[in-house]
Design an enzyme around this catalytic site. Sequence first.
Site, PDB file in Angstrom:
ATOM      1  NE  ARG A 119      -3.998  -2.089   2.177  1.00  0.00           N
ATOM      2  CZ  ARG A 119      -3.852  -3.275   2.750  1.00  0.00           C
ATOM      3  NH1 ARG A 119      -2.763  -3.544   3.458  1.00  0.00           N
ATOM      4  NH2 ARG A 119      -4.793  -4.190   2.635  1.00  0.00           N
ATOM      5  CE  LYS A 141      -3.141  13.116 -13.183  1.00  0.00           C
ATOM      6  NZ  LYS A 141      -3.653  13.563 -14.500  1.00  0.00           N
ATOM      7  CD  GLU A 183       3.056  16.752 -21.650  1.00  0.00           C
ATOM      8  OE1 GLU A 183       2.607  17.738 -21.037  1.00  0.00           O
ATOM      9  OE2 GLU A 183       2.356  15.771 -21.971  1.00  0.00           O
ATOM     10  CE  LYS A 225       2.633  16.869 -13.671  1.00  0.00           C
ATOM     11  NZ  LYS A 225       2.712  15.706 -14.572  1.00  0.00           N
ATOM     12  CD  GLU A 235      -6.616  15.083 -13.392  1.00  0.00           C
ATOM     13  OE1 GLU A 235      -7.232  15.214 -14.453  1.00  0.00           O
ATOM     14  OE2 GLU A 235      -5.687  14.287 -13.237  1.00  0.00           O
ATOM     15  NE  ARG A 239      -1.822  16.155 -11.320  1.00  0.00           N
ATOM     16  CZ  ARG A 239      -0.986  15.407 -10.632  1.00  0.00           C
ATOM     17  NH1 ARG A 239      -1.054  15.385  -9.303  1.00  0.00           N
ATOM     18  NH2 ARG A 239      -0.069  14.672 -11.228  1.00  0.00           N
ATOM     19  CG  ASN A 243      -5.617  16.217 -18.109  1.00  0.00           C
ATOM     20  OD1 ASN A 243      -4.602  15.530 -18.053  1.00  0.00           O
ATOM     21  ND2 ASN A 243      -6.571  16.151 -17.191  1.00  0.00           N
ATOM     22  CG  HIS A 246      -2.489  15.420 -22.127  1.00  0.00           C
ATOM     23  ND1 HIS A 246      -1.946  16.645 -22.418  1.00  0.00           N
ATOM     24  CD2 HIS A 246      -1.489  14.674 -21.602  1.00  0.00           C
ATOM     25  CE1 HIS A 246      -0.663  16.635 -22.066  1.00  0.00           C
ATOM     26  NE2 HIS A 246      -0.362  15.465 -21.587  1.00  0.00           N
ATOM     27  CG  HIS A 250      -4.094  10.307 -23.201  1.00  0.00           C
ATOM     28  ND1 HIS A 250      -4.527  10.506 -21.904  1.00  0.00           N
ATOM     29  CD2 HIS A 250      -2.769  10.574 -23.177  1.00  0.00           C
ATOM     30  CE1 HIS A 250      -3.512  10.872 -21.151  1.00  0.00           C
ATOM     31  NE2 HIS A 250      -2.431  10.924 -21.904  1.00  0.00           N
ATOM     32  CG  HIS A 262       2.800  11.598 -24.116  1.00  0.00           C
ATOM     33  ND1 HIS A 262       1.473  11.283 -23.895  1.00  0.00           N
ATOM     34  CD2 HIS A 262       3.026  12.757 -23.426  1.00  0.00           C
ATOM     35  CE1 HIS A 262       0.918  12.193 -23.118  1.00  0.00           C
ATOM     36  NE2 HIS A 262       1.834  13.101 -22.821  1.00  0.00           N
TER      37      HIS A 262
END
Length: 358
Positions: A119, A141, A183, A225, A235, A239, A243, A246, A250, A262
């Site tokens: 965990r 993330k 980015e 960032k 998020e 946040r 994106n 994105h 994606h 990417h």
Amino acid sequence: MTDRTAIRVEGEPGYDVVVGRGLDDAIAEALGPRAAKVLVVHAPTLGARAAALRDALQGRLEVLLAEVPDAEAAKRVEVAAFCWQIMGQTDFTRTDAVIGLGGGATTDLAGFVAATWLRGVRLVQVPTTVLGMVDAAVGGKTGINTAEGKNLVGAFHAPAAVVCDLDHLDALPRNEILAGSAEIVKAGFIAEPEILDVIEADPERAMDPATPEFRRIVELAIRVKARVVGEDFTEQGLREILNYGHTLGHAIEHAERYQWRHGAAVAIGMVFAAELSRLTRSLSDEAVDRHRRILDALSLPTTYPLGRWKTLLATMQRDKKARAGMLRFIVLDEVGRPTVLNGADESLLFAAYQEIAD
């Protein structure tokens, strides 16, 4: 003491993103005093670097190496299970640590492994690509892909530190640097226009890791960032602006079976988002054209085939950013002023897509 910059990501826990050269001591410090073992998750091309890191750390703790596939092929549950197996067989405890050494896909995987083992165990990210340094490794993330889409399985797990050693970029192929620059450009359009000014002034110097211009825009992108993540780690609101480009990006990656970089997919996604912004938010023609000029100067794509729209739309509707079946896009009121567009009509989306179609 080498020349380095520490950019703080606020929150609980907070951590530093360290940028500079010759930063092995920063990696050792970030592991903390309690770890007895560390698993270095690394890309295939970084075997020698991983071995050197093992030799540097071996005196103080046991170092295990896990070589994983390159790029998006690493982000599969079978690869995560391989890492878990190593950890289980060597009695990894909650005080031990994971290092992610590689590009964005490697650090995504390493973060997910660290987040899920017992965990959550300590994580130090050591990105070796531009994309990893300015985006993937910063922010906590983590995730893996499924057949249905990208990053649909993951967790938020803050690293103890992110160590961005620019020495890793000196031998990086130019196309890798350019792909990662998407980015950086994104950070410029959503929050930090100085980035755009630096690139427009001299794209060649801006993309040369040896220049102060390159370091400046890398640090500016990281600061964007860090600021956003520090205010909205999981998020819930702000946040989402990260994106930009994105949602469609994606979907393109999925359509291309993750064979595209990417940054190339996000570049097209940003032009689409800019066109959508022109249709819905009155973004100026000049701002939209500026997207194309900058991305063209960096040899990044800005168009995609018209006949792929239905496939892309179906993928976007499964995207994790959708809410109750309603598509969400980050758009711009103007450069530096992003906002969320909810539930745009499909005819409007197609109209924007036609502007980028070839």
